[in-house]
Design an enzyme around this catalytic site. Structure first.
Site, PDB file in Angstrom:
ATOM      1  N   GLU A 145       0.801  -1.231   0.000  1.00  0.00           N
ATOM      2  CA  GLU A 145       0.000   0.000   0.000  1.00  0.00           C
ATOM      3  C   GLU A 145       0.833   1.280   0.000  1.00  0.00           C
ATOM      4  O   GLU A 145       0.424   2.286   0.584  1.00  0.00           O
ATOM      5  CB  GLU A 145      -0.971   0.007   1.184  1.00  0.00           C
ATOM      6  CG  GLU A 145      -2.063  -1.043   1.081  1.00  0.00           C
ATOM      7  CD  GLU A 145      -3.182  -0.859   2.079  1.00  0.00           C
ATOM      8  OE1 GLU A 145      -2.929  -0.242   3.128  1.00  0.00           O
ATOM      9  OE2 GLU A 145      -4.294  -1.325   1.814  1.00  0.00           O
ATOM     10  N   GLU A 152      -6.671  -7.736  -0.826  1.00  0.00           N
ATOM     11  CA  GLU A 152      -7.318  -7.593   0.487  1.00  0.00           C
ATOM     12  C   GLU A 152      -8.747  -7.111   0.277  1.00  0.00           C
ATOM     13  O   GLU A 152      -9.016  -6.360  -0.668  1.00  0.00           O
ATOM     14  CB  GLU A 152      -6.592  -6.558   1.377  1.00  0.00           C
ATOM     15  CG  GLU A 152      -5.253  -6.997   1.896  1.00  0.00           C
ATOM     16  CD  GLU A 152      -4.598  -5.949   2.800  1.00  0.00           C
ATOM     17  OE1 GLU A 152      -5.316  -5.271   3.556  1.00  0.00           O
ATOM     18  OE2 GLU A 152      -3.367  -5.802   2.708  1.00  0.00           O
TER      19      GLU A 152
HETATM   20  C1  GAL Z   1      -4.902  -2.705   4.810  1.00  0.00           C
HETATM   21  C2  GAL Z   1      -3.490  -3.146   5.196  1.00  0.00           C
HETATM   22  C3  GAL Z   1      -3.500  -4.326   6.146  1.00  0.00           C
HETATM   23  C4  GAL Z   1      -4.503  -4.120   7.230  1.00  0.00           C
HETATM   24  C5  GAL Z   1      -5.832  -3.916   6.595  1.00  0.00           C
HETATM   25  C6  GAL Z   1      -6.964  -3.841   7.582  1.00  0.00           C
HETATM   26  O1  GAL Z   1      -4.915  -1.403   4.375  1.00  0.00           O
HETATM   27  O2  GAL Z   1      -2.777  -3.478   4.048  1.00  0.00           O
HETATM   28  O3  GAL Z   1      -2.225  -4.521   6.675  1.00  0.00           O
HETATM   29  O4  GAL Z   1      -4.140  -3.022   7.988  1.00  0.00           O
HETATM   30  O5  GAL Z   1      -5.814  -2.734   5.852  1.00  0.00           O
HETATM   31  O6  GAL Z   1      -8.163  -3.899   6.887  1.00  0.00           O
END
Ligand code: GAL
Length: 804
Positions: A390, A461
């Site tokens: 990110e 994610e």
């Molecule tokens: C994302 C991040 C993860 C975690 C996640 C929580 O932005 O890459 O490490 O923090 O959010 O939803």
């Protein structure tokens, strides 16, 4: 020949550092004796002070190498040390390493004395040093401290095999291509001739062997490449993870001077604009992100615990993919992914922040190289993540990380996880965290909105912080958590432009103060920190076809629901149909709701009829009126007892026709909808596959809670180091169903040579909890005692075996 000595037992540890510890003669009497993997600090389950593990510490160990090794090179090999360390041998600085997630190897030959006691002292700095990735800004996870992976000593000949990359191509053809890049280390720049002998075996059967003659060059490490054609091979894939073994021997003047064994699989991976292909076959990647942390001991857990996580992913959660968020993880975990057929997204350490050009960039590039050289023979690894998770675009850095990955390994694509749209794609795959789904919006964005171009596209994610969910949240919350994962998976399956999705995340994890629920836990997992499932886990588990599963997303206790309105009940299952019985009366057979969830392999069941034909069969209404009454009662049930004017008119008409008074109507309602305060009802669900009952679940009142104790393995086997096993405590009702709202207290104790990791007095969290038992280098029998006021004392025997 190379000799390996596992170097994990009987280290001495001190939670500070002083220069005097470096000296060989220093008397470390007040040091603690520990075994590796080791966490510099045992932490509480939650409400952690993350500064507690951020300090300097010292590890010491003595060893006496035999003169037999006096002509050998001596290497000290570390799995991982968080996050910076300096190694001293007999008081002399022998090397150092920056970065807490990758292995490193130090040549300590010149400092070692044979047939004498040598002393190794290691200065370990577990602070968040801002020149080392992922540090320099905030991060949503803890990084813990210590020498948290295994250590070994290798005694090697002067010319030795440094590494070997095994590449398999043309795997869909009869004659497959096997390419070996053998890296030979030759620090003395010897110019002799050598033979490289390679043998490939499947189990004990030799598949192919060959011998190549090479001439050593002036380089300290030279790469020698060979290509072979090979047929009659079983490919590696997620359903049949066939593995092969390669042994490489170096022969010099008829002497075998070194030998190395590798395990690999024949398989080819490819991303196109149409998705992901394994051996030419398109498969949708369905996965979860995994942190490598455990309660109490942080990152320090041995092989069996790492294995278990892979087993949970494959066997309990039924996924085919895992992302190692956000750093390279244990070899043991990857080994088990190879064996089970789980595809692995490997990535360099980092979280949103790119440090200053200089050390930080240098270490990032070093991380790419260390990660690839560590993991390149795992058939499970299908992509290299070469961006900081990110982070913003940074072409200068990411051109270099991509170049390193492509130079080292031409067989795997690169990716780099983004949270930004329209980012410049230097990688092969646009890998994106899509958090658009907030319960209403989404559930997924369209590729063109994100990538702006037609490129290979993978969701890395989703969900996570959008809907943190505790195992002990109320039913509605836990159900919505599951539904959010379901909606995303269904959308992913339906979108041919998306190669797959990897949800956030496998289990809850400890985190920094900027994140989490205030108690330093991110409740983002489909399982809790002990790897105990929440409802959302069943969304994943129900998509596989290996074992029949069925999870009813309700305890049927209406009092846990807003306004006591039960509404629809979801069931996640891979069965063909589900029969529901109420108080042993058959109500209805239900089928997966493919009309609502059109894409996912196994759509959920929705129990939206608790009456079936009962009113028609039992009451004195005409068939048509029975149907009207059923609809009316269901409507009242869904609205929490609300009656609209139209409903009232319909009801009055029926009441008049059948001479029913108010009481008759109320009785009718209670009879078919166990309402607030009515007698307890038993619901039975039978899952059927091909007409056969394969699974049953009953939901009813709890009369007699029982304590269930499940041990992952009651035999601990010490190989390279100590072993652990997980003990799961759960309260269950008489039907074997988990009781969620229980917080009983247990006292744990052990008789024998083992210890409990974490507190010895624990309370259940959401009806269940687990702890781990750890052996301490001695074989024997151990008695585990679990005491509670309500359930008395239970004992379990555990066997500890030393394999060598
Ligand atoms: C994302 C991040 C993860 C975690 C996640 C929580 O932005 O890459 O490490 O923090 O959010 O939803």
């Amino acid at each position: 020949m190379r000799q390996i000595e596992h170097f994990n037992f009987n280290w001495k540890y001190k939670n500070n550092f002083d220069k005097k510890y470096i000296h060989k003669e220093y008397d470390d009497i007040d040091f603690e004796i520990i075994n590796l993997p080791h966490s510099n600090k045992m932490l509480p389950y939650n409400n952690i002070n993350e500064k507690d593990y951020q300090f300097e510490s010292c590890y010491r160990k003595t060893f006496t190498p035999s003169t037999y090794f006096k002509d050998k090179l001596v290497f000290l090999c570390f799995g991982a040390v968080m996050s910076y360390c300096i190694v001293y041998v007999n008081g002399i600085h022998a090397g150092e390493h920056k970065g807490g997630y990758t292995p490193f190897k130090l040549n300590i030959t010149e400092y070692v004395k044979f047939d004498e006691e040598n002393c190794i002292t290691i200065y370990v700095d577990s602070n968040e040093r801002k020149e080392i990735p992922p540090f320099g800004y905030v991060i949503d996870y803890l990084t813990y401290g210590g020498i948290y992976r295994e250590v070994r000593i290798e005694y090697c000949s002067e010319i030795f095999i440094e590494n070997c990359l095994i590449k398999t191509t043309n795997v869909q053809k009869d004659k497959k291509t096997l390419s070996l890049d053998v890296y030979i280390a030759n620090p003395q720049k010897n110019r002799d001739n050598l033979l490289i002998k390679s043998t490939i075996k499947k189990e004990d059967k030799i598949v192919r062997s060959s011998t190549e003659k090479i001439k050593l060059t002036k380089k300290t490490v030279e790469k020698y490449s060979f290509n072979y054609e090979i047929s009659d091979i079983d490919l590696w894939d997620v359903d049949n993870p066939n593995l092969y073994h390669l042994t490489i021997e170096l022969e010099m003047n008829e002497d075998i001077i070194d030998s190395q064994a590798y395990r690999f699989g024949f398989r080819e991976v490819e991303f196109t604009n149409e998705g992901f292909f394994l051996n030419g076959k398109k498969i949708k990647l369905r996965g979860l992100n995994r942190h490598q942390s455990f309660p109490y001991s942080g990152y320090a857990m041995p092989k069996s615990a790492q294995y278990k996580d892979a087993e949970i992913l494959k066997k309990e959660l039924g996924v085919n993919t895992v992302r190692l968020s956000h750093y390279p993880q244990s070899d043991h975990f990857l080994d088990r992914c190879d064996e089970l057929g789980i595809l692995v997204f490997d990535e360099i350490p980092g979280w949103q922040h790119i440090g200053e050009a200089g050390d930080w960039w240098q270490i990032t590039k070093q991380h790419v190289e260390e990660m690839i050289k560590k993991d390149w023979n795992h058939p499970s690894v299908f992509i290299w993540g070469v961006r900081i998770n990110e982070s913003q675009d940074c072409d200068k850095l990411y051109k270099q990380t991509n170049e390193i990955a492509r130079r080292l390994d031409s067989t795997r694509p690169t990716g780099g996880v983004r949270c930004i749209r329209g980012s410049k794609l230097l990688e092969d795959v646009y890998t994106y965290n899509d958090f658009i789904h907030n319960g209403i919006k989404g559930p997924l964005d369209k590729r063109k909105n994100v990538t702006k171009k037609t490129v290979p596209y993978l969701i890395t994610e989703h969900n996570g912080h959008m809907f943190p969910t505790k195992k002990f949240d109320d039913t509605a919350h836990r159900v919505e958590h599951a539904l959010r994962h379901l909606r995303v998976l269904d959308a992913m399956y339906g979108d041919t432009e998306i190669a797959g999705s990897i949800g956030w995340c496998m289990f809850d994890y400890n985190t920094h103060k900027e994140f989490g629920s205030g108690d330093k836990i991110c409740y983002h997992g489909v399982m809790d920190m002990f790897r105990i499932p929440k409802y959302a886990a069943s969304v994943y588990a129900s998509q596989q076809d290996q074992i029949p599963v069925m999870t009813v997303l309700s305890s049927m206790d209406n009092g846990d629901l807003e306004g006591s309105i039960r509404g629809d009940v979801y069931i996640f299952s891979n069965c063909n149909s589900i029969r529901m019985y109420i108080n042993n009366t058959f109500i209805k057979e239900f089928y997966p709701r493919k009309d609502l969830f059109t894409n996912i392999p196994h759509a959920p069941f929705i129990i939206d009829d608790f009456i079936g034909n009962q009113i028609k069969e039992n009451e004195r209404f005409s068939e048509k009126d029975a149907e009207t009454v059923k609809k009316l009662l269901s409507k009242i049930n869904r609205s929490g007892g609300q009656f609209g004017l139209a409903d009232k008119m319909v009801f009055t008409k029926i009441a008049l026709k059948y001479k029913m008074n108010k009481k008759d109507a109320e009785d009718l309602y209670s009879k078919y909808f166990a309402g607030w305060g009515s007698a307890s009802t038993e619901y039975k669900f039978e899952g059927l596959i091909a007409g056969k009952r394969v699974i049953t679940q009953t939901k009813s009142q709890v009369f007699k809670p029982e304590l269930s104790i499940e041990i992952d393995s009651d035999i601990l086997t010490e190989e390279e180091t100590y072993d652990t096993t997980r003990v799961v405590l759960k309260l269950k009702n008489e039907y074997g169903d988990d009781i969620i709202y229980a917080n009983d207290v247990f006292k744990l104790s052990i008789e024998g040579e083992a210890e409990i990791i974490g507190p010895k007095m624990i309370a259940l969290i959401g009806g269940s909890r687990a702890f781990w038992i750890k052996s301490n280098g001695k074989a024997g029998e151990v008695l585990l005692r679990i005491e509670s006021e309500r359930f008395g004392t239970t004992t379990k025997m555990i066997q500890i075996i030393k394999s060598k």
